[in-house]
Scaffold this motif. Sequence first.
Motif, PDB file in Angstrom:
ATOM      1  N   THR A 152       0.850  -1.193   0.000  1.00  0.00           N
ATOM      2  CA  THR A 152       0.000   0.000   0.000  1.00  0.00           C
ATOM      3  C   THR A 152       0.882   1.238   0.000  1.00  0.00           C
ATOM      4  O   THR A 152       2.028   1.206   0.454  1.00  0.00           O
ATOM      5  N   ASP A 153       0.336   2.337  -0.518  1.00  0.00           N
ATOM      6  CA  ASP A 153       1.068   3.604  -0.511  1.00  0.00           C
ATOM      7  C   ASP A 153       0.091   4.723  -0.783  1.00  0.00           C
ATOM      8  O   ASP A 153      -1.039   4.497  -1.233  1.00  0.00           O
ATOM      9  N   ALA A 154       0.540   5.957  -0.498  1.00  0.00           N
ATOM     10  CA  ALA A 154      -0.295   7.135  -0.733  1.00  0.00           C
ATOM     11  C   ALA A 154       0.572   8.278  -1.225  1.00  0.00           C
ATOM     12  O   ALA A 154       1.729   8.408  -0.831  1.00  0.00           O
ATOM     13  N   SER A 155       0.014   9.076  -2.080  1.00  0.00           N
ATOM     14  CA  SER A 155       0.652  10.292  -2.557  1.00  0.00           C
ATOM     15  C   SER A 155      -0.036  11.477  -1.905  1.00  0.00           C
ATOM     16  O   SER A 155      -1.256  11.472  -1.720  1.00  0.00           O
ATOM     17  N   GLY A 156       0.743  12.491  -1.571  1.00  0.00           N
ATOM     18  CA  GLY A 156       0.171  13.623  -0.854  1.00  0.00           C
ATOM     19  C   GLY A 156      -0.862  14.397  -1.642  1.00  0.00           C
ATOM     20  O   GLY A 156      -1.805  14.947  -1.067  1.00  0.00           O
ATOM     21  N   THR A 157      -0.735  14.440  -2.961  1.00  0.00           N
ATOM     22  CA  THR A 157      -1.620  15.287  -3.768  1.00  0.00           C
ATOM     23  C   THR A 157      -2.445  14.530  -4.793  1.00  0.00           C
ATOM     24  O   THR A 157      -3.434  15.050  -5.300  1.00  0.00           O
ATOM     25  N   VAL A 158      -2.060  13.281  -5.118  1.00  0.00           N
ATOM     26  CA  VAL A 158      -2.736  12.569  -6.209  1.00  0.00           C
ATOM     27  C   VAL A 158      -3.766  11.583  -5.690  1.00  0.00           C
ATOM     28  O   VAL A 158      -4.965  11.693  -5.980  1.00  0.00           O
ATOM     29  N   GLY A 159      -3.322  10.588  -4.925  1.00  0.00           N
ATOM     30  CA  GLY A 159      -4.242   9.571  -4.441  1.00  0.00           C
ATOM     31  C   GLY A 159      -3.517   8.511  -3.657  1.00  0.00           C
ATOM     32  O   GLY A 159      -2.399   8.711  -3.184  1.00  0.00           O
ATOM     33  N   SER A 160      -4.135   7.337  -3.537  1.00  0.00           N
ATOM     34  CA  SER A 160      -3.537   6.217  -2.816  1.00  0.00           C
ATOM     35  C   SER A 160      -3.871   4.941  -3.557  1.00  0.00           C
ATOM     36  O   SER A 160      -4.727   4.923  -4.459  1.00  0.00           O
ATOM     37  N   GLY A 161      -3.189   3.865  -3.177  1.00  0.00           N
ATOM     38  CA  GLY A 161      -3.441   2.602  -3.849  1.00  0.00           C
ATOM     39  C   GLY A 161      -2.932   1.430  -3.056  1.00  0.00           C
ATOM     40  O   GLY A 161      -2.171   1.577  -2.098  1.00  0.00           O
ATOM     41  N   GLY A 162      -3.380   0.251  -3.469  1.00  0.00           N
ATOM     42  CA  GLY A 162      -2.941  -0.982  -2.840  1.00  0.00           C
ATOM     43  C   GLY A 162      -2.897  -2.102  -3.852  1.00  0.00           C
ATOM     44  O   GLY A 162      -3.609  -2.081  -4.868  1.00  0.00           O
ATOM     45  N   TYR A 163      -2.033  -3.079  -3.586  1.00  0.00           N
ATOM     46  CA  TYR A 163      -1.844  -4.201  -4.504  1.00  0.00           C
ATOM     47  C   TYR A 163      -1.778  -5.488  -3.696  1.00  0.00           C
ATOM     48  O   TYR A 163      -1.108  -5.555  -2.658  1.00  0.00           O
ATOM     49  N   HIS A 164      -2.477  -6.533  -4.183  1.00  0.00           N
ATOM     50  CA  HIS A 164      -2.459  -7.810  -3.479  1.00  0.00           C
ATOM     51  C   HIS A 164      -2.680  -8.940  -4.472  1.00  0.00           C
ATOM     52  O   HIS A 164      -3.779  -9.103  -5.027  1.00  0.00           O
ATOM     53  N   ALA A 165      -1.605  -9.700  -4.723  1.00  0.00           N
ATOM     54  CA  ALA A 165      -1.679 -10.927  -5.517  1.00  0.00           C
ATOM     55  C   ALA A 165      -2.390 -10.729  -6.851  1.00  0.00           C
ATOM     56  O   ALA A 165      -3.311 -11.470  -7.203  1.00  0.00           O
ATOM     57  N   GLY A 166      -1.991  -9.718  -7.616  1.00  0.00           N
ATOM     58  CA  GLY A 166      -2.570  -9.480  -8.920  1.00  0.00           C
ATOM     59  C   GLY A 166      -3.793  -8.591  -8.921  1.00  0.00           C
ATOM     60  O   GLY A 166      -4.263  -8.164  -9.975  1.00  0.00           O
ATOM     61  N   HIS A 167      -4.345  -8.290  -7.759  1.00  0.00           N
ATOM     62  CA  HIS A 167      -5.497  -7.399  -7.626  1.00  0.00           C
ATOM     63  C   HIS A 167      -5.011  -6.067  -7.074  1.00  0.00           C
ATOM     64  O   HIS A 167      -4.053  -6.017  -6.300  1.00  0.00           O
TER      65      HIS A 167
ATOM     66  N   VAL B  90      -0.790 -10.307  10.068  1.00  0.00           N
ATOM     67  CA  VAL B  90      -0.329  -9.670   8.837  1.00  0.00           C
ATOM     68  C   VAL B  90       0.542  -8.464   9.168  1.00  0.00           C
ATOM     69  O   VAL B  90       0.122  -7.570   9.916  1.00  0.00           O
ATOM     70  N   LEU B  91       1.747  -8.471   8.616  1.00  0.00           N
ATOM     71  CA  LEU B  91       2.692  -7.380   8.829  1.00  0.00           C
ATOM     72  C   LEU B  91       2.699  -6.479   7.596  1.00  0.00           C
ATOM     73  O   LEU B  91       3.257  -6.833   6.559  1.00  0.00           O
ATOM     74  N   PHE B  92       2.028  -5.308   7.701  1.00  0.00           N
ATOM     75  CA  PHE B  92       1.998  -4.353   6.607  1.00  0.00           C
ATOM     76  C   PHE B  92       3.318  -3.578   6.558  1.00  0.00           C
ATOM     77  O   PHE B  92       3.966  -3.353   7.592  1.00  0.00           O
ATOM     78  N   HIS B  93       3.676  -3.153   5.350  1.00  0.00           N
ATOM     79  CA  HIS B  93       4.835  -2.289   5.182  1.00  0.00           C
ATOM     80  C   HIS B  93       4.360  -0.921   4.709  1.00  0.00           C
ATOM     81  O   HIS B  93       3.566  -0.824   3.773  1.00  0.00           O
ATOM     82  N   CYS B  94       4.873   0.119   5.367  1.00  0.00           N
ATOM     83  CA  CYS B  94       4.478   1.492   5.051  1.00  0.00           C
ATOM     84  C   CYS B  94       5.746   2.344   4.991  1.00  0.00           C
ATOM     85  O   CYS B  94       6.666   2.148   5.797  1.00  0.00           O
ATOM     86  N   ASP B  95       5.800   3.281   4.041  1.00  0.00           N
ATOM     87  CA  ASP B  95       7.007   4.097   3.901  1.00  0.00           C
ATOM     88  C   ASP B  95       6.934   5.399   4.679  1.00  0.00           C
ATOM     89  O   ASP B  95       7.702   6.323   4.429  1.00  0.00           O
ATOM     90  N   ASN B  96       6.003   5.479   5.628  1.00  0.00           N
ATOM     91  CA  ASN B  96       5.878   6.665   6.473  1.00  0.00           C
ATOM     92  C   ASN B  96       6.140   6.256   7.916  1.00  0.00           C
ATOM     93  O   ASN B  96       5.354   5.517   8.521  1.00  0.00           O
ATOM     94  N   GLN B  97       7.241   6.741   8.476  1.00  0.00           N
ATOM     95  CA  GLN B  97       7.612   6.336   9.834  1.00  0.00           C
ATOM     96  C   GLN B  97       6.629   6.833  10.882  1.00  0.00           C
ATOM     97  O   GLN B  97       6.461   6.211  11.934  1.00  0.00           O
TER      98      GLN B  97
END
Length: 598
Positions: free
Chosen positions: A122-137, A175-182
């Motif tokens: 998963t990830d988010a952009s400050g001005t555009v949007g956000s998204g997520g990816y899981h096993a081809g979906h 489930v251990l999520f990974h996020c790029d925001n500390q």
Amino acid sequence: MTFLGITLDTLTMTLCLPDDKLQDLLQTLPTWLHRHSCTKRELLSLIGTLSFACKCIPAGRIFLRRMIDLSTTVRKLRDTINLSDAFRLDAKWWCDFLPTWNGTASFLDTKWTPSRDLDLYTDASGTVGSGGYHAGHWFTVAWPDSLQASIEWKEMYPILVTCSIWGHRWHGRRVLFHCDNQTVVHIWKKGTTRCPDIMQLVRSIFYVAAKGNFHVMIAHVSGIDNSIADALSRLQIEVPSIGARSGCRPHTCTNATMSIPLATQQLTELATAYIHNSVAGNTRRTYQVGQKCYLDFCSSHGLATLPVTSRTAILFVTNLANRGLAYRTIKVYLAGVMHHHIERGYADDVTTHALLQRTLQGIRRSIGEVRRPRLPITIDLLRRLKECLRQRADMCSNDKLMVWASFTLAFYGFLRVSEFTARSPTEFDVNATLLARDIVLTDVIEIRIKSSKTDPYVRGHTIHIAPTGTSVYAVRAYGKYTGNRGYMCPEEPAFQFVDGTWLTRQRLNLCLRELLTQAGISDAKMYVTHSFRSGAATTAAEAGLADWLIKTLGRWRSDAYQIYIKTPRETLDVVPKAVATRQQFDIGLSSRWTMPTL
């Protein structure tokens, strides 16, 4: 089977809350929503019942935190407590969840499943949007122009959407999520934040996790490692005829082409490694301490963590100074914060801001720069340490020889402690630690230093130590150690205790302090492992070695070595008479002591 009041079914791998306990909660909890006060005894009884239910509902623990905090506001069990709005929010969560739950939960996995193993990002952009990816979906969310939310809220939103869409697949998992925001990781670990909007997302994620019978943890991952979700958050996708979208409703799809080709992903991973290696490991660990302090500060004061503004930086360093931290520590912590700021893609360096510079200057003038006094280890002191080491009955001969060899090599080689010790008793960095193959012993010693503080680009340096013919004899000391030890694996650290553990900074410092105390040195705490290096510089200066040679021996790139040289008291005593009589200044050290051949 019933264990501690919980019914365990080992055939279906489920645990069940007794029906009487569940019904009691369903009847009593709604009444708490309308109460305005209670005694501490009543509140603790409710907390105890809900804690018991948490054995089957791990996600429910976060909704006890504010109840527990409220119970600590009074001391006696009969004292009255006014129920707060925060308490009612926690109670309402239980009232909403329990009627939808049948009282049975599956055993959770004993280990956490990293999101990468689930092909989940998963990830988010400050001005555009956000998204997520899981096993081809995957899904994307475009932020509406009217949305006013912090980057932390935007980073946590796709995690909630991900749990809502795919959580039914993770039954019984941790489930251990990974996020790029500390900051998001920090908020999740604390389980609370002052921002009500973010707290609502946290509560919603736990609600979905409880219904799906899975558990969630969030860990940090560098943004450049999260390329797939990062592309989704920026809507970098090729979708046939998506149509117009508005609001924060996710758009999901399974047949779409990501705009990141395989070659770009490989370059991204390589760039990540380069960025990570731009800072030394020890520096990065120090920076992480400063970054944690910064996150705590921003969370407690309701400030946005990124981008780092001059105002936030000024308030942060002021807070550190108010807490009594040294000026040098404040500077290091600020450097760590700016390192995090730059790694997250923000180019502006606020450390050059004039007002921040004046704040730092004011802190420096107000609290000063206190340097802890450190004494050098000289040849005479080394002789005393050798005698004390020989008398130690609690050390075997191998360990005695090993410690003495490390002392002499550190002294004659002008070594930094990080250059010849391991990171931990059982772990070492092959690119930094002094290995057995890095030391060549003939009639002299050749030490190959692969990298060091003043050699960040790993050019390497060879140190030559010749015999001295005295009792402090590095060549003989290392020869005796290797001869006693026998075979030494060339790919392992050179200094190893008989129990198989490596010599570390902490172990060396402890051994040094014990020997100094045994030798009757009253100020033993003023000697550290760096005292070998400063002692070598001091002894070399006393012997009259030229400045350029001392710099060469110590591999100093500037005149910084001069701060290590301690001027003897007898030298200072000669100065007034020499000045008063205008006689030639001659301290006469060379006639009393001669520096051994290096």
